[in-house]
Write a protein that holds these residues in place. Structure first.
Motif, PDB file in Angstrom:
ATOM      1  N   ALA A  61       2.731  81.221  60.744  1.00  0.00           N
ATOM      2  CA  ALA A  61       1.969  82.080  59.838  1.00  0.00           C
ATOM      3  C   ALA A  61       0.700  81.385  59.359  1.00  0.00           C
ATOM      4  CB  ALA A  61       2.841  82.475  58.633  1.00  0.00           C
ATOM      5  N   ARG A  62       0.782  80.077  59.134  1.00  0.00           N
ATOM      6  CA  ARG A  62      -0.380  79.351  58.644  1.00  0.00           C
ATOM      7  C   ARG A  62      -1.444  79.181  59.723  1.00  0.00           C
ATOM      8  NH1 ARG A  62      -3.531  78.173  54.361  1.00  0.00           N
ATOM      9  NH2 ARG A  62      -4.679  76.240  54.710  1.00  0.00           N
ATOM     10  N   LEU A  63      -1.028  78.790  60.921  1.00  0.00           N
ATOM     11  CA  LEU A  63      -1.978  78.544  61.999  1.00  0.00           C
ATOM     12  C   LEU A  63      -2.392  79.828  62.705  1.00  0.00           C
ATOM     13  CD1 LEU A  63      -0.357  75.331  63.518  1.00  0.00           C
ATOM     14  CD2 LEU A  63      -2.371  75.462  62.054  1.00  0.00           C
ATOM     15  N   GLY A  64      -1.597  80.889  62.549  1.00  0.00           N
ATOM     16  CA  GLY A  64      -1.945  82.153  63.157  1.00  0.00           C
ATOM     17  C   GLY A  64      -1.817  82.171  64.662  1.00  0.00           C
ATOM     18  N   ASN A  65      -1.106  81.200  65.208  1.00  0.00           N
ATOM     19  CA  ASN A  65      -1.001  81.092  66.654  1.00  0.00           C
ATOM     20  C   ASN A  65       0.293  80.365  66.988  1.00  0.00           C
ATOM     21  OD1 ASN A  65      -1.327  80.086  69.409  1.00  0.00           O
ATOM     22  ND2 ASN A  65      -3.446  80.791  69.240  1.00  0.00           N
ATOM     23  N   VAL A  66       1.140  81.010  67.775  1.00  0.00           N
ATOM     24  CA  VAL A  66       2.420  80.392  68.127  1.00  0.00           C
ATOM     25  C   VAL A  66       2.210  79.135  68.953  1.00  0.00           C
ATOM     26  CG1 VAL A  66       4.603  80.735  69.340  1.00  0.00           C
ATOM     27  CG2 VAL A  66       3.617  82.606  68.003  1.00  0.00           C
ATOM     28  N   ALA A  67       1.237  79.162  69.865  1.00  0.00           N
ATOM     29  CA  ALA A  67       0.992  77.996  70.721  1.00  0.00           C
ATOM     30  C   ALA A  67       0.570  76.791  69.893  1.00  0.00           C
ATOM     31  CB  ALA A  67      -0.071  78.341  71.764  1.00  0.00           C
ATOM     32  N   LYS A  68      -0.268  77.008  68.881  1.00  0.00           N
ATOM     33  CA  LYS A  68      -0.693  75.891  68.028  1.00  0.00           C
ATOM     34  C   LYS A  68       0.484  75.355  67.216  1.00  0.00           C
ATOM     35  CE  LYS A  68      -5.584  77.085  67.439  1.00  0.00           C
ATOM     36  NZ  LYS A  68      -6.635  77.452  66.462  1.00  0.00           N
ATOM     37  N   ALA A  69       1.330  76.265  66.741  1.00  0.00           N
ATOM     38  CA  ALA A  69       2.505  75.822  65.987  1.00  0.00           C
ATOM     39  C   ALA A  69       3.427  74.980  66.863  1.00  0.00           C
ATOM     40  CB  ALA A  69       3.261  77.028  65.422  1.00  0.00           C
ATOM     41  N   ARG A  70       3.631  75.393  68.104  1.00  0.00           N
ATOM     42  CA  ARG A  70       4.460  74.612  69.017  1.00  0.00           C
ATOM     43  C   ARG A  70       3.790  73.277  69.339  1.00  0.00           C
ATOM     44  NH1 ARG A  70       7.098  77.846  67.205  1.00  0.00           N
ATOM     45  NH2 ARG A  70       8.430  79.410  68.203  1.00  0.00           N
ATOM     46  N   GLN A  71       2.471  73.261  69.389  1.00  0.00           N
ATOM     47  CA  GLN A  71       1.760  72.006  69.644  1.00  0.00           C
ATOM     48  C   GLN A  71       1.981  71.021  68.508  1.00  0.00           C
ATOM     49  OE1 GLN A  71      -2.463  72.504  70.102  1.00  0.00           O
ATOM     50  NE2 GLN A  71      -2.825  70.380  70.673  1.00  0.00           N
ATOM     51  N   VAL A  72       1.958  71.520  67.280  1.00  0.00           N
ATOM     52  CA  VAL A  72       2.224  70.649  66.126  1.00  0.00           C
ATOM     53  C   VAL A  72       3.646  70.116  66.191  1.00  0.00           C
ATOM     54  CG1 VAL A  72       2.460  70.597  63.621  1.00  0.00           C
ATOM     55  CG2 VAL A  72       0.503  71.748  64.647  1.00  0.00           C
ATOM     56  N   GLU A  73       4.625  70.993  66.456  1.00  0.00           N
ATOM     57  CA  GLU A  73       6.017  70.563  66.534  1.00  0.00           C
ATOM     58  C   GLU A  73       6.214  69.505  67.617  1.00  0.00           C
ATOM     59  OE1 GLU A  73       8.146  74.084  67.355  1.00  0.00           O
ATOM     60  OE2 GLU A  73       7.785  75.011  65.406  1.00  0.00           O
ATOM     61  N   GLY A  74       5.527  69.666  68.734  1.00  0.00           N
ATOM     62  CA  GLY A  74       5.712  68.743  69.849  1.00  0.00           C
ATOM     63  C   GLY A  74       5.209  67.351  69.591  1.00  0.00           C
ATOM     64  N   ASN A  75       4.410  67.169  68.541  1.00  0.00           N
ATOM     65  CA  ASN A  75       3.881  65.846  68.248  1.00  0.00           C
ATOM     66  C   ASN A  75       4.695  65.106  67.195  1.00  0.00           C
ATOM     67  OD1 ASN A  75       1.097  65.300  69.673  1.00  0.00           O
ATOM     68  ND2 ASN A  75       1.097  67.461  69.124  1.00  0.00           N
ATOM     69  N   PHE A  76       5.801  65.691  66.749  1.00  0.00           N
ATOM     70  CA  PHE A  76       6.724  64.992  65.849  1.00  0.00           C
ATOM     71  C   PHE A  76       7.887  64.468  66.690  1.00  0.00           C
ATOM     72  CE2 PHE A  76       4.539  67.670  62.764  1.00  0.00           C
ATOM     73  CZ  PHE A  76       4.357  66.790  61.714  1.00  0.00           C
ATOM     74  N   ASN A  77       7.977  63.166  66.823  1.00  0.00           N
ATOM     75  CA  ASN A  77       9.024  62.567  67.649  1.00  0.00           C
ATOM     76  C   ASN A  77      10.378  62.539  66.966  1.00  0.00           C
ATOM     77  OD1 ASN A  77       7.214  62.140  69.686  1.00  0.00           O
ATOM     78  ND2 ASN A  77       6.840  60.001  69.205  1.00  0.00           N
ATOM     79  N   ASN A  78      10.391  62.527  65.637  1.00  0.00           N
ATOM     80  CA  ASN A  78      11.645  62.461  64.887  1.00  0.00           C
ATOM     81  C   ASN A  78      11.827  63.779  64.131  1.00  0.00           C
ATOM     82  OD1 ASN A  78      11.958  59.600  65.553  1.00  0.00           O
ATOM     83  ND2 ASN A  78      10.309  59.262  64.092  1.00  0.00           N
ATOM     84  N   LEU A  79      13.036  64.287  64.151  1.00  0.00           N
ATOM     85  CA  LEU A  79      13.335  65.571  63.516  1.00  0.00           C
ATOM     86  C   LEU A  79      14.530  65.416  62.592  1.00  0.00           C
ATOM     87  CD1 LEU A  79      12.919  68.646  63.259  1.00  0.00           C
ATOM     88  CD2 LEU A  79      14.424  68.921  65.241  1.00  0.00           C
ATOM     89  N   ILE A  80      14.341  65.789  61.333  1.00  0.00           N
ATOM     90  CA  ILE A  80      15.418  65.815  60.340  1.00  0.00           C
ATOM     91  C   ILE A  80      15.574  67.265  59.902  1.00  0.00           C
ATOM     92  CG2 ILE A  80      16.216  64.998  58.096  1.00  0.00           C
ATOM     93  CD1 ILE A  80      14.519  62.522  58.468  1.00  0.00           C
ATOM     94  N   MET A  81      16.726  67.831  60.177  1.00  0.00           N
ATOM     95  CA  MET A  81      16.929  69.252  59.885  1.00  0.00           C
ATOM     96  C   MET A  81      18.069  69.432  58.906  1.00  0.00           C
ATOM     97  SD  MET A  81      17.217  72.506  62.475  1.00  0.00           S
ATOM     98  CE  MET A  81      15.519  72.217  62.988  1.00  0.00           C
ATOM     99  N   LEU A  82      17.722  69.925  57.711  1.00  0.00           N
ATOM    100  CA  LEU A  82      18.714  70.313  56.729  1.00  0.00           C
ATOM    101  C   LEU A  82      19.107  71.771  56.981  1.00  0.00           C
ATOM    102  CD1 LEU A  82      16.365  68.341  55.277  1.00  0.00           C
ATOM    103  CD2 LEU A  82      17.997  68.460  53.408  1.00  0.00           C
ATOM    104  N   ARG A  83      19.783  72.383  56.030  1.00  0.00           N
ATOM    105  CA  ARG A  83      20.174  73.776  56.220  1.00  0.00           C
ATOM    106  C   ARG A  83      18.928  74.661  56.340  1.00  0.00           C
ATOM    107  NH1 ARG A  83      22.793  76.840  51.328  1.00  0.00           N
ATOM    108  NH2 ARG A  83      24.276  75.129  51.412  1.00  0.00           N
ATOM    109  N   VAL A  84      18.899  75.499  57.348  1.00  0.00           N
ATOM    110  CA  VAL A  84      17.828  76.478  57.539  1.00  0.00           C
ATOM    111  C   VAL A  84      18.460  77.863  57.640  1.00  0.00           C
ATOM    112  CG1 VAL A  84      16.278  74.833  58.658  1.00  0.00           C
ATOM    113  CG2 VAL A  84      17.860  76.171  60.050  1.00  0.00           C
ATOM    114  N   LYS A  85      17.632  78.878  57.519  1.00  0.00           N
ATOM    115  CA  LYS A  85      18.158  80.242  57.532  1.00  0.00           C
ATOM    116  C   LYS A  85      17.821  81.002  58.807  1.00  0.00           C
ATOM    117  CE  LYS A  85      20.236  81.518  54.829  1.00  0.00           C
ATOM    118  NZ  LYS A  85      21.695  81.308  54.673  1.00  0.00           N
ATOM    119  N   GLU A  86      16.759  80.581  59.512  1.00  0.00           N
ATOM    120  CA  GLU A  86      16.367  81.296  60.725  1.00  0.00           C
ATOM    121  C   GLU A  86      16.995  80.633  61.948  1.00  0.00           C
ATOM    122  OE1 GLU A  86      14.137  80.198  58.552  1.00  0.00           O
ATOM    123  OE2 GLU A  86      13.501  82.046  57.554  1.00  0.00           O
TER     124      GLU A  86
END
Length: 683
Positions: free
Chosen positions: A544-569
């Motif tokens: 929603a912030r970047l307005g582009n799914v590809a850009k959002a996936r690009q941001v996610e792909g540059n985080f090597n470490n992932l910490i995931m707490l409870r999410v709803k989606e």
């Protein structure tokens, strides 16, 4: 032939039966060996063997009891700030274990209907909760107060209000410290979790270690302005002896805040226009207006820098609204250096002609000052090649009504950033010696290894918060780019440079802060020592912030470490689960059957059979449903190139904050009144 060994932890502890029999038999051997027709030596030896075997069986039974007890209530895990471990080469996340196929098997076993009695609360606990609801507000309220106390001596104490599925962490009895190598942290860390599940507590744990480690600056961008985060960050700096390096920037409390010029430092002058116009919409027809706004801001910024003035929001708004004074000021600086001989007399004559023309017909007046017309006519006849002067001339030629339409979206943004006390906060007067509020910039913070808390007060004004946070990100990107190109010691005296610091940037609710300029920051800033820890609620926030799914996936792909707490989606949970392999689990199938005999001469009327079959199934190591059912304060972590860890964070022990300065205590009290956090779920 290999056999499949199955765990059976969800059952009665039958080990106690054989253990009790063994201990009793040992007692008989010792008390009356003659009854067993044993010599004393044989009896004593047998007693020792039976006792050892009995104790071993009791140990096995107690493990089953402990495992089943943990399915309902995990041992309390709390730490004060001083007790949080801090390592030079590792980052402490919490207590947990490496998730393997065994834990997937155990988690699957708890979902069987026959295992429900080991998972759900006991009958006496349900009765106590029902009694508390009935006695609420009555004369026997004191009974409900006793049964509701969370104390080990309370036999019916309530279960922790952490929600979710508590068995997710209880499938392993042996916990250990979960550590992330600092060499992996430069790959950046993304923390995802819905609201009120422990992200702020995780941030406190990581920030405490970063401050105590003292190997670089620590920066926290907090859009929601959490008083608890500010308090713990300052107290951590004080405990580490670094309170003099602490800066607090807060849009909601400008009188107590440090000052910061978001557009005053840059490597290339075009960055100023990008930081401001980047806040404007670029969708549809707005793209053309955004490009014009960028060009006009760039003209103003180039002129200010040429005059030796530091750009800020105030003077940019002033000259965007009225370019004429800037043109005259620039001409007064430019003409003594480049004008032809006798230029003063020529301009005075032209000014007199312009005054007569304006008086004769005011409709011909294009500018407020006749001298502006004279300066414009004079410089146009010189045919100069000064790009700054050409830009000012082109802006001066615009019709006022047409120009106002072009900058209609820019002026409201600049006015929001310069109205009231915030204007002086974001456009500090460097020559005002009476203002004791410090002024900082990122180069200064990085070199002195400062500690900065940035409260953006997003709940009061989302647009201003987003604009300032985005500008800070842009400024950091520029600073990192400068360090990456020229080195950390660029501009310092020889012999004064230190080793490259590790910039620990924590961005809470970072989807409210980022823009297109964040992309180079997250994938190229590692070479300049940047270590980003970003906290957000879901993948959809980024889209929603970047307005582009590809850009959002690009941001996610540059985080090597992932910490995931409870999410709803489910889509957010799949960011973790889709990276995990499938594993094999065992499934027991009971097959029963009976066959009638048709042979009248046979004495067998029917035959029956019962079989237990073990089959292997390939299932995902984790499913999205396991992520959406995590208890508060727990997370799955994907670290070190794909290793899955299950972690729970320590609950905080209240620290004494009486050592905080009085103005800081007053500020945090005011923040508490205006923003009520629900991160105190452990209470």
């Amino acid at each position: 032939m290999a056999t499949q060994t199955l765990e059976a932890l969800l059952r009665p502890p039958v080990e106690f039966y054989s253990g009790t029999v063994s201990v009793c038999a040992a007692g008989i051997c010792l008390a009356a060996p003659s009854l067993l027709m044993m010599t004393p030596s044989v009896a004593y030896t047998s007693a020792v063997i039976l006792v050892v075997f009995g104790l071993y069986r009791f140990y096995q039974g107690s493990s089953v009891i402990k495992y089943q007890r943990n399915l309902r209530r995990l041992p309390r895990f709390a730490m004060s700030s001083d007790q949080i471990p801090c390592f030079k080469n590792h980052l402490y996340l919490g207590q947990g274990f490496r998730w393997t196929q065994t834990h997937t098997q155990r988690l699957k076993d708890t979902m069987a209907p026959i295992s429900a009695k080991y998972i759900r609360p006991s009958r006496i606990n349900n009765f106590a909760r029902e009694l508390e609801r009935k006695l609420e507000g009555s004369k026997l309220q004191w009974i409900a107060d006793l049964t509701s106390k969370d104390h080990p001596l309370n036999p019916v104490r309530p279960y922790p209000a952490v929600g979710g599925n508590p068995v997710t962490h209880a499938v392993e009895l042996e916990e250990k410290q979960v550590l992330l190598a600092m060499s992996e942290r430069v790959g950046h860390t993304l923390c995802l979790g819905t609201t009120r599940v422990g992200k702020s507590r995780l941030a406190e744990i990581l920030i405490e270690q970063d401050i105590r480690r003292n190997d670089g600056p620590v920066i926290l961008l907090d859009p929601k302005s959490d008083a608890g985060l500010l308090t713990r960050m300052y107290m951590a700096a004080k405990r580490a002896g670094r309170e003099d390096d602490f800066y607090m920037f807060h849009l909601g409390f400008p009188d107590s805040s440090a000052r910061y010029n978001a557009v005053g430092n840059f490597s290339r002058i075009t960055e100023i226009a990008g930081r401001i116009s980047g806040q404007l919409s670029a969708e549809g027809n707005s793209a053309a207006f955004k490009e014009f706004a960028w060009r006009f801001i760039n003209i103003v910024a180039r002129a200010l820098v040429s005059l030796g003035q530091r750009p800020d929001y105030n003077n940019i708004l002033r000259y965007v609204t009225d370019i004429e004074p800037l043109f005259c000021e620039y001409m007064d600086w430019w003409l003594p250096r480049n004008g032809e001989e006798g230029w003063i007399e020529d301009i005075n004559a032209m000014t007199g002609d312009a005054e007569k023309k304006y008086k004769a017909n005011p409709r011909l007046a294009k500018h407020a000052n006749p001298r502006t017309e004279a300066l414009r006519q004079y410089v146009e006849q010189l045919h100069v090649s000064d790009p700054v002067l050409h830009g000012l001339l082109s802006a001066l030629r615009y019709d006022k009504t047409y120009f106002d339409k072009l900058v209609a979206s820019l002026l409201p943004l600049l006015e929001k950033l310069t109205t009231g006390k915030i204007g002086k906060l974001l456009a500090p007067d460097y020559f005002d010696v009476t203002d004791e509020r410090p002024i900082f910039d990122w180069t200064q913070i990085i070199r002195k290894r400062g500690i900065v808390y940035v409260g953006l007060d997003a709940m009061s004004d989302t647009e201003v918060s987003s604009a300032v946070g985005n500008s800070m990100f842009s400024d950091l990107v520029s600073t990192c780019g400068h360090i990456y190109k020229h080195g950390f010691e660029h501009g310092m005296l020889e012999g004064q440079a230190n080793s490259l610091p590790k910039v620990c940037l924590h961005a809470d609710e970072f989807s409210d802060l980022i823009g297109d300029e964040f992309l180079p920051m997250v994938n190229k800033s590692g070479g300049s020592g940047m270590q980003i820890t970003a906290y957000s609620q879901s993948r959809q926030d980024l889209e929603a912030r970047l307005g582009n799914v590809a850009k959002a996936r690009q941001v996610e792909g540059n985080f090597n470490n992932l910490i995931m707490l409870r999410v709803k989606e489910k889509d957010t949970a799949e960011l973790l689960t889709n990276q995990l392999p499938e594993v094999e689990i065992a499934q027991i199938m009971t097959v029963s059957g009976a066959n009638d005999s048709s042979d009248t001469d046979s004495s067998v009327d029917f035959t029956s059979s019962t079989q237990d079959r073990i089959s292997m199934l390939r299932v995902p190591m984790l499913e999205p449903g396991h992520i959406t059912a995590l208890p508060k304060g727990q997370a799955f972590c994907l670290l070190d190139g794909g290793q899955l860890w299950k972690v729970r964070f320590p609950l905080p022990v209240e620290d004494d904050d009486d050592d905080m300065p009085e103005n800081m205590q007053a500020l945090t009290r005011e923040m508490d009144r205006n923003y009520h956090t629900a991160e105190q779920w452990w209470n």
